[in-house]
Enzyme design. Structure first.
Site, PDB file in Angstrom:
ATOM      1  N   HIS A  98      22.605  12.559 -27.952  1.00 24.61           N
ATOM      2  CA  HIS A  98      22.093  11.196 -28.111  1.00 24.61           C
ATOM      3  C   HIS A  98      22.773  10.269 -27.105  1.00 24.61           C
ATOM      4  O   HIS A  98      22.560   9.054 -27.134  1.00 24.61           O
ATOM      5  CB  HIS A  98      22.409  10.649 -29.511  1.00 24.61           C
ATOM      6  CG  HIS A  98      21.589  11.239 -30.610  1.00 24.61           C
ATOM      7  ND1 HIS A  98      20.254  11.525 -30.489  1.00 24.61           N
ATOM      8  CD2 HIS A  98      21.921  11.588 -31.884  1.00 24.61           C
ATOM      9  CE1 HIS A  98      19.811  12.018 -31.626  1.00 24.61           C
ATOM     10  NE2 HIS A  98      20.797  12.077 -32.487  1.00 24.61           N
ATOM     11  N   GLY A 138      12.623  11.604 -32.762  1.00 24.15           N
ATOM     12  CA  GLY A 138      11.989  12.926 -32.819  1.00 24.15           C
ATOM     13  C   GLY A 138      12.879  14.061 -32.298  1.00 24.15           C
ATOM     14  O   GLY A 138      12.380  15.108 -31.887  1.00 24.15           O
TER      15      GLY A 138
END
Ligand code: A3P
Length: 321
Positions: free
Chosen positions: A129, A64
């Protein structure tokens, strides 16, 4: 820093390499990474200087990120842009993709370098990330705020599998579902093992709750307005009573919803602007946006394989799905 200039050509020469996903991955500091990404990760570790007023959105991919970027951007810039289609950067007026409005630490800008982040004015809204252990240690101690977003691993896996198959390009073979699931369960996936990624931030959120807010995708789905309020408070820009009375949190939720963003013409065509060879189509960040899509792909018996891994790896941590 231009990452291409600072690294020797064989920068990952001795690291274990394994194929199976769209591109072979290399094992670097216990995480499986795309070598093209690793090229930019090493300079981030060495040169990124977090500031105490930074906000960092950290996610395991496919959990998300796009949504969180849209939400955080809209919350923190709400004084500058109204919610009208003509004036908001994410809507028809600005035509920007959520991936483009928040700088991603390990993804070079369209000019191909990582310098922009060092020159951005404070307070910076950034995304990554990277697992916590691959970020400079100052991230954990400098006082900056980190929002971590993860997701029920079965749904994250399904999202990955679809994404990897759309990414693989003409020459790579289709990634079979069973192979992908086995690799994911072994911890062999981009930025994996996923459980290590989740757990590093989970522990940090327990130790430093003022600095690290730990969220799950499912939590946002079940009460987006509440999460938007929580995020605004965490970013130190809480909604005023007047804003709440005027329905501003609800406006944020609507603007950033899957329905709104995935229906915008500028999010449907073309590639996300970035400065490396990893080309991703804008529409690839919007697929279904649902909780529990794994049920459409796995029988209960197959799902148990991943459930057992989740249970085993998260055991005792307090993190449950
Ligand atoms: P699915 O593949 O399950 O549909 P990321 O942004 O980290 O790459 O994650 C992509 C996942 O988030 C995809 O999940 C995508 O559809 C979903 N997504 C993207 N934008 C969203 C939004 N605004 N609201 C809810 N889900 C969204």
């Amino acid at each position: 820093t231009s990452s291409d200039e600072t690294l020797p050509e064989n920068y990952y020469g001795d690291l274990p390499t394994r194929g199976g996903w769209a591109k072979p991955l290399v094992l670097y500091q216990n995480y499986w990474l795309n070598p093209e990404r690793l090229k930019h990760i090493i300079p981030v570790r060495e040169h990124f200087k977090p500031r105490s007023d930074d906000i960092i959105l950290a996610t395991y991919p496919k959990c998300g990120t796009t949504w969180l970027k849209a939400l955080a951007f809209t919350i923190t810039t709400r004084g500058r842009h109204g919610f009208a289609a003509g004036g908001h950067p994410l809507l028809a007026g600005g035509r920007q993709h959520p991936q483009e409005v928040v700088a991603h630490l390990e993804v070079p800008n369209p000019a191909g370098d990582l310098t922009g982040i060092g020159e951005m004015p404070s307070p910076r809204l950034l995304a990554t990330h990277l697992p916590l252990s691959l970020l400079p240690p100052a991230v954990a101690t400098c006082g900056c705020r980190v929002v971590y977003l993860c997701r029920q691993p079965k749904d994250a896996f399904i999202s990955w599998w679809h994404f990897a198959n759309s990414m693989r390009g003409g020459s790579s073979p289709f990634i079979e579902f069973d192979d992908a699931l086995s690799m994911f369960c072994e911890g062999f996936s981009p930025f994996g093992p996923f459980w290590e990624h989740y757990l590093e931030y989970w522990k940090q959120s327990m130790e430093r709750p003022q600095q690290t807010l730990f969220l799950k995708y499912e939590e946002i789905v079940s009460d987006p307005v509440e999460v938007v309020k929580k995020l605004a408070g965490f970013f130190a820009v809480p909604f005023t009573e007047e804003e709440e009375r005027g329905g501003v949190p609800e406006e944020v939720v609507r603007l950033c919803s899957f329905e709104t963003l995935s229906g915008l013409e500028h999010n449907l065509a073309g590639d996300v602007a970035r400065g490396d060879s990893i080309v991703v189509g804008k529409s690839m960040f919007f697929r279904k946006g649902k909780v529990g899509d794994w049920e459409n792909h796995m029988s209960k018996e197959i799902a148990k394989k991943l459930d057992d891994v989740i249970e085993d790896k998260l055991k005792g941590s307090g993190l449950v799905f």
